[in-house]
Design a protein around this motif. Structure first.
Motif, PDB file in Angstrom:
ATOM      1  N   UNK A 128       1.055 -15.547  10.775  1.00  0.00           N
ATOM      2  CA  UNK A 128       0.877 -16.901  10.250  1.00  0.00           C
ATOM      3  C   UNK A 128       1.159 -17.962  11.310  1.00  0.00           C
ATOM      4  N   UNK A 129       1.811 -17.573  12.413  1.00  0.00           N
ATOM      5  CA  UNK A 129       2.013 -18.514  13.517  1.00  0.00           C
ATOM      6  C   UNK A 129       0.681 -18.988  14.079  1.00  0.00           C
ATOM      7  N   UNK A 130      -0.329 -18.113  14.044  1.00  0.00           N
ATOM      8  CA  UNK A 130      -1.657 -18.459  14.541  1.00  0.00           C
ATOM      9  C   UNK A 130      -2.477 -19.215  13.502  1.00  0.00           C
ATOM     10  N   UNK A 131      -2.358 -18.771  12.253  1.00  0.00           N
ATOM     11  CA  UNK A 131      -3.114 -19.390  11.164  1.00  0.00           C
ATOM     12  C   UNK A 131      -2.371 -19.141   9.858  1.00  0.00           C
ATOM     13  N   UNK A 132      -1.960 -20.201   9.157  1.00  0.00           N
ATOM     14  CA  UNK A 132      -1.183 -20.039   7.913  1.00  0.00           C
ATOM     15  C   UNK A 132      -1.900 -19.207   6.850  1.00  0.00           C
ATOM     16  N   UNK A 133      -3.217 -19.056   6.989  1.00  0.00           N
ATOM     17  CA  UNK A 133      -3.951 -18.268   5.995  1.00  0.00           C
ATOM     18  C   UNK A 133      -3.996 -16.781   6.331  1.00  0.00           C
ATOM     19  N   UNK A 134      -3.521 -16.417   7.514  1.00  0.00           N
ATOM     20  CA  UNK A 134      -3.514 -15.002   7.910  1.00  0.00           C
ATOM     21  C   UNK A 134      -2.591 -14.187   7.013  1.00  0.00           C
ATOM     22  N   UNK A 135      -2.976 -12.951   6.771  1.00  0.00           N
ATOM     23  CA  UNK A 135      -2.161 -12.049   5.953  1.00  0.00           C
ATOM     24  C   UNK A 135      -2.142 -10.668   6.600  1.00  0.00           C
ATOM     25  N   UNK A 136      -1.165  -9.858   6.193  1.00  0.00           N
ATOM     26  CA  UNK A 136      -1.165  -8.457   6.607  1.00  0.00           C
ATOM     27  C   UNK A 136      -0.960  -7.574   5.383  1.00  0.00           C
ATOM     28  N   UNK A 137      -1.334  -6.304   5.523  1.00  0.00           N
ATOM     29  CA  UNK A 137      -1.267  -5.363   4.416  1.00  0.00           C
ATOM     30  C   UNK A 137      -0.678  -4.051   4.923  1.00  0.00           C
ATOM     31  N   UNK A 138       0.300  -3.521   4.189  1.00  0.00           N
ATOM     32  CA  UNK A 138       0.932  -2.261   4.573  1.00  0.00           C
ATOM     33  C   UNK A 138      -0.017  -1.105   4.295  1.00  0.00           C
ATOM     34  N   UNK A 139      -0.232  -0.279   5.308  1.00  0.00           N
ATOM     35  CA  UNK A 139      -1.105   0.888   5.156  1.00  0.00           C
ATOM     36  C   UNK A 139      -0.272   2.125   4.814  1.00  0.00           C
ATOM     37  N   UNK A 140       0.884   2.283   5.465  1.00  0.00           N
ATOM     38  CA  UNK A 140       1.808   3.372   5.136  1.00  0.00           C
ATOM     39  C   UNK A 140       3.218   2.872   5.442  1.00  0.00           C
ATOM     40  N   UNK A 141       4.224   3.564   4.945  1.00  0.00           N
ATOM     41  CA  UNK A 141       5.602   3.105   5.110  1.00  0.00           C
ATOM     42  C   UNK A 141       6.442   4.142   5.833  1.00  0.00           C
ATOM     43  N   UNK A 142       7.536   3.659   6.393  1.00  0.00           N
ATOM     44  CA  UNK A 142       8.579   4.528   6.911  1.00  0.00           C
ATOM     45  C   UNK A 142       9.846   4.266   6.107  1.00  0.00           C
ATOM     46  N   UNK A 143      10.655   5.304   5.904  1.00  0.00           N
ATOM     47  CA  UNK A 143      11.957   5.106   5.267  1.00  0.00           C
ATOM     48  C   UNK A 143      12.750   4.067   6.050  1.00  0.00           C
ATOM     49  N   UNK A 144      13.650   3.390   5.352  1.00  0.00           N
ATOM     50  CA  UNK A 144      14.493   2.388   6.013  1.00  0.00           C
ATOM     51  C   UNK A 144      15.161   2.954   7.259  1.00  0.00           C
ATOM     52  N   UNK A 145      15.676   4.187   7.174  1.00  0.00           N
ATOM     53  CA  UNK A 145      16.472   4.741   8.266  1.00  0.00           C
ATOM     54  C   UNK A 145      15.658   5.514   9.299  1.00  0.00           C
ATOM     55  N   UNK A 146      14.335   5.542   9.123  1.00  0.00           N
ATOM     56  CA  UNK A 146      13.447   6.174  10.107  1.00  0.00           C
ATOM     57  C   UNK A 146      12.851   5.094  11.002  1.00  0.00           C
ATOM     58  N   UNK A 147      12.858   5.338  12.301  1.00  0.00           N
ATOM     59  CA  UNK A 147      12.278   4.385  13.248  1.00  0.00           C
ATOM     60  C   UNK A 147      10.896   4.862  13.670  1.00  0.00           C
ATOM     61  N   UNK A 148      10.179   3.991  14.407  1.00  0.00           N
ATOM     62  CA  UNK A 148       8.949   4.422  15.035  1.00  0.00           C
ATOM     63  C   UNK A 148       7.687   3.711  14.608  1.00  0.00           C
ATOM     64  N   UNK A 149       6.547   4.389  14.829  1.00  0.00           N
ATOM     65  CA  UNK A 149       5.216   3.791  14.709  1.00  0.00           C
ATOM     66  C   UNK A 149       4.849   3.541  13.242  1.00  0.00           C
ATOM     67  N   UNK A 150       4.434   2.311  12.977  1.00  0.00           N
ATOM     68  CA  UNK A 150       4.022   1.919  11.629  1.00  0.00           C
ATOM     69  C   UNK A 150       2.797   1.020  11.744  1.00  0.00           C
TER      70      UNK A 150
END
Length: 302
Positions: A128-150
């Motif tokens: 939204x820093x670039x455009x207030x109308x921009x949005x994102x959508x979660x494709x998959x999740x990681x557990x809170x305590x798991x790190x890495x690629x998302x």
């Protein structure tokens, strides 16, 4: 052919300036002069609008360059935005997707009753820093305590396309797991049915219990008398799958008391999403994103 190897002719206010020596396209020119950056990183710099040719912003990878032209790279434009992020870093960004490295302890997204900072909320603010109308959508999740690629999508259409064909689109999901004890087998496969209880704990059964079939492959990387470092490949992606399956083979993930761990010497869960490879939703090209294994994992098996 003479290469465009040349140090920036100037570097001030976070901008590097290069002079073109021979005709070529913009992306190859950047790759040649930014050898410390990965190909995905250079593409992201282009997509973000950080590159100018003779003072004019250019995003096209195949933009033709001619000798004598000046190519400017604003190194700090993305950094200024990314400095506002806590617990996440951008691995790749283009017009369709954003790939992040999420720290352990950070929620992917909050429930309706939670107001704490999450990866989803921070990346939403970032776009939204670039455009207030921009949005994102979660494709998959990681557990809170798991790190890495998302992975996030930048449109609902891309999100739905990825999720609808997830098993066909995703070619690799590799995790690194630090587990308790010495895993004797060099590699193995765990297959069971997983079912979640009313207390939200997932239980494993070797035969069909009405739950979801889950398959996990693992390879031994390194071990000592106390711990083993494993590379884990998901064939299926069930909730808590790796955590439950490591408990199944008698080697719970370090720090995972919910699934059998006896201690937490690294002060976090020993599970990290290392690599995600998929067919890009726009180009169909196989792309691979990687987040370095936390140093604490390797230190425990030396």
């Amino acid at each position: 052919m003479q290469k465009n190897r040349k140090s920036p002719v100037s570097k001030k206010a976070g901008t590097s300036v290069y002079t073109v020596k021979e005709p070529m396209e913009l992306l190859p020119f950047l790759l040649e002069n930014m050898k410390k950056n990965s190909r995905n990183s250079v593409k992201s710099i282009l997509t973000r609008g950080q590159v100018s040719v003779d003072g004019k912003m250019v995003k096209q990878h195949n933009h033709p360059l001619q000798p004598g032209q000046s190519v400017s790279i604003m190194q700090n434009q993305a950094a200024i935005k990314e400095n506002t992020l806590t617990g996440v870093s951008i691995l790749h960004e283009d017009e369709d997707i954003i790939v992040i490295n999420k720290d352990a302890g950070l929620l992917s997204m909050a429930s309706k009753n939670e107001a704490e900072m999450t990866a989803y909320r921070q990346i939403t603010d970032y776009v939204k820093n670039d455009n207030p109308r921009n949005r994102i959508f979660i494709v998959h999740r990681l557990d809170r305590d798991t790190s890495g690629v998302m992975l996030f999508a930048k449109s609902e259409e891309v999100k739905e396309a990825l999720q609808a064909n997830w098993n066909e689109v995703v070619k690799e999901r590799t995790y690194t797991a630090l587990v308790e004890g010495v895993v004797r087998k060099k590699e193995g496969t765990i297959s069971s049915w997983l079912k979640e209880s009313k207390t939200f704990k997932v239980y494993s059964n070797p035969t069909d219990n009405g739950g979801q079939h889950a398959i996990t492959h693992y390879k031994k990387i390194q071990s000592n008398k106390l711990f083993t470092l494993l590379e884990v490949q998901l064939e299926t992606g069930r909730k808590n799958q790796i955590r439950v399956h490591m408990e199944d083979i008698g080697h719970p993930i370090v720090g995972d008391k919910r699934y059998g761990a006896t201690g937490n010497p690294i002060k976090r869960l020993g599970l990290h999403a290392t690599r995600l490879a998929l067919l890009h939703p726009r180009s169909g090209e196989l792309v691979r994103y990687q987040a370095d294994v936390p140093k604490a994992f390797s230190a425990k098996v030396k």
